[in-house]
Design a protein around this motif. Structure first.
Motif, PDB file in Angstrom:
ATOM      1  N   CYS A  78       0.849  -1.199   0.000  1.00  0.00           N
ATOM      2  CA  CYS A  78       0.000   0.000   0.000  1.00  0.00           C
ATOM      3  C   CYS A  78       0.880   1.243   0.000  1.00  0.00           C
ATOM      4  N   LYS A  79       0.725   2.081  -1.028  1.00  0.00           N
ATOM      5  CA  LYS A  79       1.475   3.349  -1.044  1.00  0.00           C
ATOM      6  C   LYS A  79       0.515   4.525  -1.225  1.00  0.00           C
ATOM      7  N   ASN A  80      -0.656   4.364  -0.578  1.00  0.00           N
ATOM      8  CA  ASN A  80      -1.662   5.417  -0.728  1.00  0.00           C
ATOM      9  C   ASN A  80      -1.492   6.560   0.273  1.00  0.00           C
ATOM     10  N   CYS A  81      -0.479   6.497   1.141  1.00  0.00           N
ATOM     11  CA  CYS A  81      -0.184   7.657   1.983  1.00  0.00           C
ATOM     12  C   CYS A  81       1.307   7.673   2.282  1.00  0.00           C
ATOM     13  N   ALA A  82       1.778   8.722   2.890  1.00  0.00           N
ATOM     14  CA  ALA A  82       3.226   8.895   3.090  1.00  0.00           C
ATOM     15  C   ALA A  82       3.749   8.224   4.361  1.00  0.00           C
ATOM     16  N   MET A  83       2.897   7.443   5.027  1.00  0.00           N
ATOM     17  CA  MET A  83       3.411   6.662   6.171  1.00  0.00           C
ATOM     18  C   MET A  83       4.003   5.346   5.676  1.00  0.00           C
ATOM     19  N   GLY A  84       3.648   5.021   4.420  1.00  0.00           N
ATOM     20  CA  GLY A  84       4.123   3.756   3.857  1.00  0.00           C
ATOM     21  C   GLY A  84       5.288   3.990   2.943  1.00  0.00           C
ATOM     22  N   PRO A  85       5.487   3.195   1.905  1.00  0.00           N
ATOM     23  CA  PRO A  85       4.677   2.023   1.600  1.00  0.00           C
ATOM     24  C   PRO A  85       4.655   0.965   2.721  1.00  0.00           C
ATOM     25  N   CYS A  86       3.446   0.444   2.978  1.00  0.00           N
ATOM     26  CA  CYS A  86       3.288  -0.665   3.916  1.00  0.00           C
ATOM     27  C   CYS A  86       3.205  -1.948   3.107  1.00  0.00           C
ATOM     28  N   GLY A  88       2.074 -19.521   4.596  1.00  0.00           N
ATOM     29  CA  GLY A  88       0.640 -19.292   4.341  1.00  0.00           C
ATOM     30  C   GLY A  88      -0.014 -18.695   5.573  1.00  0.00           C
ATOM     31  N   ILE A  89      -1.339 -18.551   5.530  1.00  0.00           N
ATOM     32  CA  ILE A  89      -2.052 -17.943   6.658  1.00  0.00           C
ATOM     33  C   ILE A  89      -2.796 -19.036   7.413  1.00  0.00           C
ATOM     34  N   GLU A  90      -2.535 -19.099   8.717  1.00  0.00           N
ATOM     35  CA  GLU A  90      -3.306 -20.049   9.523  1.00  0.00           C
ATOM     36  C   GLU A  90      -4.161 -19.261  10.493  1.00  0.00           C
ATOM     37  N   GLY A  91      -5.419 -19.536  10.540  1.00  0.00           N
ATOM     38  CA  GLY A  91      -6.309 -18.811  11.447  1.00  0.00           C
ATOM     39  C   GLY A  91      -6.468 -17.372  11.028  1.00  0.00           C
ATOM     40  N   GLU A  92      -6.487 -16.498  12.025  1.00  0.00           N
ATOM     41  CA  GLU A  92      -6.700 -15.062  11.777  1.00  0.00           C
ATOM     42  C   GLU A  92      -5.525 -14.466  11.004  1.00  0.00           C
ATOM     43  N   ASP A  93      -5.817 -13.634  10.009  1.00  0.00           N
ATOM     44  CA  ASP A  93      -4.761 -12.945   9.269  1.00  0.00           C
ATOM     45  C   ASP A  93      -4.400 -11.672  10.050  1.00  0.00           C
ATOM     46  N   GLU A  94      -3.227 -11.700  10.659  1.00  0.00           N
ATOM     47  CA  GLU A  94      -2.833 -10.605  11.560  1.00  0.00           C
ATOM     48  C   GLU A  94      -2.157  -9.444  10.837  1.00  0.00           C
ATOM     49  N   ARG A  95      -1.906  -9.580   9.571  1.00  0.00           N
ATOM     50  CA  ARG A  95      -1.114  -8.561   8.870  1.00  0.00           C
ATOM     51  C   ARG A  95      -1.864  -7.224   8.813  1.00  0.00           C
ATOM     52  N   LYS A  96      -1.155  -6.152   9.061  1.00  0.00           N
ATOM     53  CA  LYS A  96      -1.782  -4.814   9.041  1.00  0.00           C
ATOM     54  C   LYS A  96      -0.783  -3.771   8.594  1.00  0.00           C
ATOM     55  N   GLY A  97      -1.265  -2.741   7.892  1.00  0.00           N
ATOM     56  CA  GLY A  97      -0.447  -1.566   7.605  1.00  0.00           C
ATOM     57  C   GLY A  97      -0.441  -0.654   8.821  1.00  0.00           C
ATOM     58  N   LEU A  98       0.262   0.483   8.741  1.00  0.00           N
ATOM     59  CA  LEU A  98       0.338   1.390   9.893  1.00  0.00           C
ATOM     60  C   LEU A  98      -1.034   1.831  10.381  1.00  0.00           C
ATOM     61  N   CYS A  99      -1.947   2.084   9.442  1.00  0.00           N
ATOM     62  CA  CYS A  99      -3.289   2.551   9.821  1.00  0.00           C
ATOM     63  C   CYS A  99      -4.185   1.387  10.234  1.00  0.00           C
ATOM     64  N   GLY A 100      -3.682   0.175  10.078  1.00  0.00           N
ATOM     65  CA  GLY A 100      -4.491  -0.995  10.407  1.00  0.00           C
ATOM     66  C   GLY A 100      -5.103  -1.652   9.183  1.00  0.00           C
ATOM     67  N   ALA A 101      -4.832  -1.089   7.987  1.00  0.00           N
ATOM     68  CA  ALA A 101      -5.415  -1.670   6.760  1.00  0.00           C
ATOM     69  C   ALA A 101      -4.971  -3.123   6.610  1.00  0.00           C
ATOM     70  N   THR A 102      -5.925  -3.990   6.328  1.00  0.00           N
ATOM     71  CA  THR A 102      -5.610  -5.408   6.192  1.00  0.00           C
ATOM     72  C   THR A 102      -5.120  -5.702   4.772  1.00  0.00           C
ATOM     73  N   THR A 122     -10.624   4.830  -2.306  1.00  0.00           N
ATOM     74  CA  THR A 122      -9.345   4.151  -2.033  1.00  0.00           C
ATOM     75  C   THR A 122      -8.316   5.123  -1.446  1.00  0.00           C
ATOM     76  N   HIS A 123      -8.711   6.353  -1.193  1.00  0.00           N
ATOM     77  CA  HIS A 123      -7.835   7.299  -0.490  1.00  0.00           C
ATOM     78  C   HIS A 123      -7.639   6.805   0.945  1.00  0.00           C
ATOM     79  N   MET A 124      -6.566   7.223   1.553  1.00  0.00           N
ATOM     80  CA  MET A 124      -6.284   6.799   2.933  1.00  0.00           C
ATOM     81  C   MET A 124      -7.513   7.037   3.837  1.00  0.00           C
ATOM     82  N   GLY A 125      -7.910   5.982   4.516  1.00  0.00           N
ATOM     83  CA  GLY A 125      -8.942   6.145   5.532  1.00  0.00           C
ATOM     84  C   GLY A 125     -10.369   6.259   5.045  1.00  0.00           C
ATOM     85  N   VAL A 126     -10.675   5.760   3.868  1.00  0.00           N
ATOM     86  CA  VAL A 126     -12.075   5.812   3.419  1.00  0.00           C
ATOM     87  C   VAL A 126     -12.645   4.385   3.439  1.00  0.00           C
ATOM     88  N   ASP A 127     -12.862   3.759   2.293  1.00  0.00           N
ATOM     89  CA  ASP A 127     -13.559   2.460   2.302  1.00  0.00           C
ATOM     90  C   ASP A 127     -12.627   1.347   2.804  1.00  0.00           C
TER      91      ASP A 127
END
Ligand code: BF8
Length: 678
Positions: free
Chosen positions: A64-72, A80-94, A225-230
Motif C-alpha cells: 500500500c502506497k496510498n499515503c506517506a506513512m508507507g509504503p506498507c 501461508g495464513i493459519e487462522g486469523e490474518d494478523e497482517r496490518k499496515g500502519l493505519c491498520g489496513a488489512t 481508495t484514499h487513505m482512511g475511506v472504504d
C-alpha cells in the motif's frame, strides 16, 4: 581516474545480460529482430525483462502506497495464513483492504483509459453533428439510426398526423449531445445498460451497481481508495463493478458505436500480419496506439494521389501503412491495413530499419521507443496532447479534429521526406500471414444468422446441436514476463481443437493473425470436426477478429444477441461461454475482466493477478462473485490448463441447459468418424 571509470563501464556492459530470442518469443520474425537488436547494441524490452525482476510483494497486490506513512508491505508469509490474518499496515489496513484498493485503482485507470478514448470520439462526433469539421462525416447512417433508439432519440416525427423520417442531422446532434452527457450527467443511469439481457440488468439494479455517469464512478474509486475511506473489500469491489460496467457498457461501447457511425461498421476483409508486411521499396508508416480519429485521416492521406505521387518523386514505389496495437486493429478492421505486430513488437518494428515514421497517440506506447528510434532514421511522432515524450528526438504534431486532414498530410509528408535518410541497416523479416479480419456484431449476424429468422439463429442452432461446443472470448495483451504469443496461440488452438469458436480482440487478434488462425482454411487444419464443418459451410475462420480492446463491447453485444436468439437460457451467464486474457499486462485488462465477470462470464487471466497475497479477497473474486452475477475470476498461467478449465465450464453450462446429449450425438456422426479416422 577517468580510465578506471571507463574500464568499469565496459566491464558492466560486457556482463550485461540479454534475452534469449527463442525463449522470449515464439515468433520467428521477432526472434530475428531481437538478435538484430543485440548485434546493433540496441536494448529492447526483452533484455530489460531479463535484467529487472518484478517486486515480489507488488505482484501479490499487498503493497500500500496510498499515503506517506508507507509504503506498507504485507507479503503472504511463506507458511501461508493459519487462522486469523494478523497482517496490518500502519493505519491498520488489512491485506484484503490493500489488495482490493490496488485492484480498484487498476479498474479506475483502465476504465478511464477506455472511456477517455470514448469521450474524444464523442467530442469529434459532436463536431461532425454541429458541422464544425469537414474532415469527418457520418459514413454509416444506419448505425446512427440503430443506436439512436438506445439513447432515447426519436428517429421519426409526426407531420400532419403522419409519421415521417426525422432529419438525420437533427438525430446526429441529439445523439452526440446525449452520448457526451454520459460522462457527466447529474441524474439517472447510463443509457446503454438496458441493452443487456433483462435479468442481468435486474441483477445490477438489485446489487446497486448501475453506473450513474462514467466519470463519477472512476472518481469515486479514487475517493474510496484514499487513505482512511472504504475499508471493506466487498464494498470496494462493488464500486469496481460499477466503474467497470461504466467502461464496458458505457465508454467503450459508445466509442465503438460512434467510430462505426463515423468510419463505417467493419465487414470481413482480407489482410496480412507480422513484420513482413513492411516493404523495403516503400515509405513505411507505422501507426501505433488506440484512438482511430487521427489514424483514419492518415489512411486517407497516405492513399491520396498527391501523397503517392510525392513518395514516387522521392524514390519510393509507394506508401505502406502498418499498425501496432489497437490503432492497428481499428484500421485493419475498416481498411485492411495490416498490423506489423503486437504490443511486444513495437520496438522491433523500428529495428527493421525500414520504419520511416512511427505515429503514436495514447496507451501501450513504450517510452523506450524514442531511444530505439534514435539508433535509426525513424521519425517518432507523438500526436496527442495528453501523451508526449521527453526525449528530444521526438516530434510532436498535435492533432485537432478541426484541421485533421492537414495534420495527417503533414505527418505523411514528413515520413516520405525521411525515406531517403534510411541507413544500410534495413532488415525486414520475411514472415507474414494472410488473415480475414473485420468481424462485428452485424457481420457475425450476417454469416451466422438465419436466412429467414435473422438474428443469431444459425449460431445458436449449431451450439445447441453441439457442432459448436461453446464460445470463448480470448483477448488482451502481451506480457514480457512470459514468452511472447505462446499462451495466446496454445490456448486458442486448444479451444478450436475442441470445437470452441473464438472471438478475439486486441493483441490476441494480432497474435492469432500472425499464426494464420484468422483464415477459413485454418478450420480444416486446427479445429475439431463440428467447428470445421460450420466454418467450412459458412466460409469463416474459427477465430473471429472483432477489433480493438474498446471493441470488447462487441463481444458483450454478440453474447446478448445469442441470448436473444433463444434456446440457450435467459442471461449471458447461462451461455456455454468463457473468457480469457492469457498474456494480460494492462490496467485496461483488469477493467475488462471485471465487466465481463459482472456480465456473467467466467474469466481467466494468465501470468499472475495481484490479489494472491490476500486470500480472502481473492476468494471473493474467484468464488463469491459468481453467486451475484453468474461470472467469476480465475487465474491460470498454463494455457492448456486454462483451455481445460474453460471447456469444463462450457460443458457444465451445456449440461445445465440440457444440451450435453446433443453434443455426444454429433461426435457419433459417421462423417465425423471418417474424418477422425483419416
Ligand atoms: O488495448 S491488448 S497490449 S494494445 S491493452 Fe495494449 Fe493490451 Fe494490446 Fe490495445 Ni488492449
Amino acid at each position: 581516474m577517468a580510465e578506471t571509470i571507463e574500464k568499469k563501464e565496459v566491464k558492466t556492459e560486457r556482463a550485461k545480460k540479454v534475452a534469449d530470442p527463442v525463449a522470449a518469443t515464439i515468433d520467428a520474425a521477432s526472434q530475428q529482430m531481437i538478435r538484430r537488436a543485440q548485434e546493433l547494441g540496441v536494448e529492447t524490452i526483452f533484455d530489460r525483462a531479463v535484467t529487472m525482476k518484478p517486486c515480489n510483494i507488488g505482484i501479490q497486490g499487498t503493497c500500500c502506497k496510498n499515503c506517506a506513512m508507507g509504503p506498507c508491505r504485507l507479503p503472504l508469509p511463506k507458511s501461508g495464513i493459519e487462522g486469523e490474518d494478523e497482517r496490518k499496515g500502519l493505519c491498520g489496513a488489512t491485506a484484503n483492504t490493500i489488495a482490493a484498493r490496488n485492484f480498484a485503482r487498476m479498474v479506475a485507470a483502465g476504465a478511464a483509459a477506455h472511456s477517455d478514448h470514448g469521450r474524444v470520439v464523442a467530442e469529434v462526433f459532436l463536431s461532425v453533428a454541429r458541422k464544425e469539421t469537414q474532415d469527418y462525416k457520418i459514413k454509416d447512417p444506419n448505425k446512427l439510426l440503430a443506436i439512436a433508439a438506445h439513447f432515447g432519440v426519436d428517429i421519426k416525427v409526426e407531420v400532419d398526423d403522419e409519421e415521417v423520417d426525422r432529419d438525420l442531422d437533427e438525430i446526429a446532434l441529439e445523439v452526440a449531445e446525449k452520448a457526451l452527457d454520459e460522462w457527466g450527467k447529474a441524474e439517472g443511469e447510463l443509457y446503454y445498460l438496458k441493452r443487456a439481457p433483462q435479468p442481468l440488468y435486474e441483477k445490477w439494479k438489485q446489487y446497486g451497481v448501475l453506473p450513474r455517469n462514467i466519470d463519477r464512478e472512476i472518481v469515486e474509486i479514487m475517493h474510496r481508495t484514499h487513505m482512511g475511506v472504504d475499508q471493506d473489500y466487498k464494498n470496494i469491489l462493488k464500486q469496481c463493478t460499477r466503474a467497470a460496467l461504466a467502461d464496458g457498457w458505457g465508454g467503450s461501447m459508445i466509442a465503438t458505436d460512434l467510430q462505426d457511425v463515423m468510419f463505417g461498421k467493419p465487414y470481413p476483409l482480407q489482410s496480412e500480419a507480422n513484420l513482413g508486411v513492411l516493404k523495403e521499396d516503400h515509405v513505411n508508416i507505422i501507426i501505433h496506439g488506440h484512438e482511430p480519429v487521427l489514424s483514419e485521416m492518415i489512411v486517407a492521406a497516405a492513399q491520396s494521389k498527391e501523397m503517392v505521387e510525392y513518395a514516387k518523386l522521392k524514390g519510393a514505389k509507394g506508401i505502406q501503412l502498418a499498425g501496432i496495437c489497437c490503432t492497428g486493429n481499428e484500421i485493419l478492421q475498416r481498411h485492411g491495413v495490416p498490423p506489423a505486430g503486437t504490443f511486444l513488437q513495437q520496438e522491433l518494428s523500428i529495428i527493421t530499419g525500414a520504419c520511416d515514421a512511427m505515429v503514436v497517440d495514447v496507451q501501450c506506447i513504450f517510452q523506450n521507443l524514442a531511444n530505439v528510434a534514435k539508433c535509426f532514421h525513424t521519425k517518432l511522432i507523438t500526436t496527442h496532447p495528453i501523451a508526449r515524450m521527453e526525449q528530444d528526438n521526438v516530434v510532436h504534431i498535435e492533432f485537432d479534429e478541426h484541421h485533421a486532414m492537414e495534420d495527417a498530410n503533414r505527418i505523411v509528408k514528413m515520413a516520405i521526406d525521411n525515406f531517403e535518410n534510411r541507413g544500410a541497416e534495413v532488415m525486414i523479416p520475411s514472415q507474414k500471414a494472410a488473415q480475414i479480419a473485420g468481424f462485428g456484431v452485424e457481420s457475425v449476424e450476417y454469416h451466422l444468422g438465419g436466412t429467414f429468422r435473422g438474428s443469431y439463429y444459425t449460431l445458436n442452432d449449431n451450439i445447441i446441436n453441439g457442432r459448436i461446443r461453446g464460445v470463448a472470448g480470448v483477448v488482451g495483451c502481451n506480457n514480457a514476463r512470459t514468452r511472447h504469443n505462446e499462451a495466446h496461440i496454445v490456448l486458442v488452438k486448444e479451444l478450436i481443437k475442441n470445437d470452441v469458436i473464438v472471438l478475439t480482440t486486441g493483441c490476441n487478434g494480432i497474435a492469432c493473425a500472425m499464426e494464420g488462425l484468422l483464415t477459413p482454411g485454418a478450420a480444416g487444419v486446427y479445429c475439431g470436426p463440428g467447428l470445421t464443418e460450420v466454418c467450412e459451410t459458412v466460409g469463416i475462420p474459427p477465430v473471429l477478429h472483432l477489433g480493438s480492446c474498446v471493441d470488447n463491447s462487441r463481444i458483450l453485444l454478440a453474447a446478448t444477441e445469442v441470448v436473444k436468439a433463444g434456446g440457450l437460457g435467459n442471461d449471458i451467464c447461462d451461455l456455454p461461454a468463457a473468457g480469457a486474457a492469457p498474456e494480460w499486462m494492462s490496467e485496461k485488462a483488469i477493467s475488462i475482466g471485471q465487466y465481463f465477470v459482472a456480465s456473467g462470464v467466467y474469466t481467466l487471466f494468465g501470468v499472475n493477478l495481484p490479489v494472491t497475497g490476500a486470500p480472502v479477497f481473492q476468494k471473493h473474486l474467484f468464488e463469491e462473485l459468481e453467486k451475484l452475477y453468474g461470472g467469476k475470476w480465475d487465474l491460470e498461467a498454463d494455457p492448456i490448463n486454462m483451455a481445460r478449465k474453460m471447456i469444463a465450464h462450457i460443458d457444465k453450462k451445456r449440461k445445465e441447459l440440457g444440451i450435453d446429449k446433443a453434443r455426444e450425438r454429433v461426435l457419433m456422426d459417421m462423417a465425423d468418424r471418417q474424418r477422425l479416422e483419416a
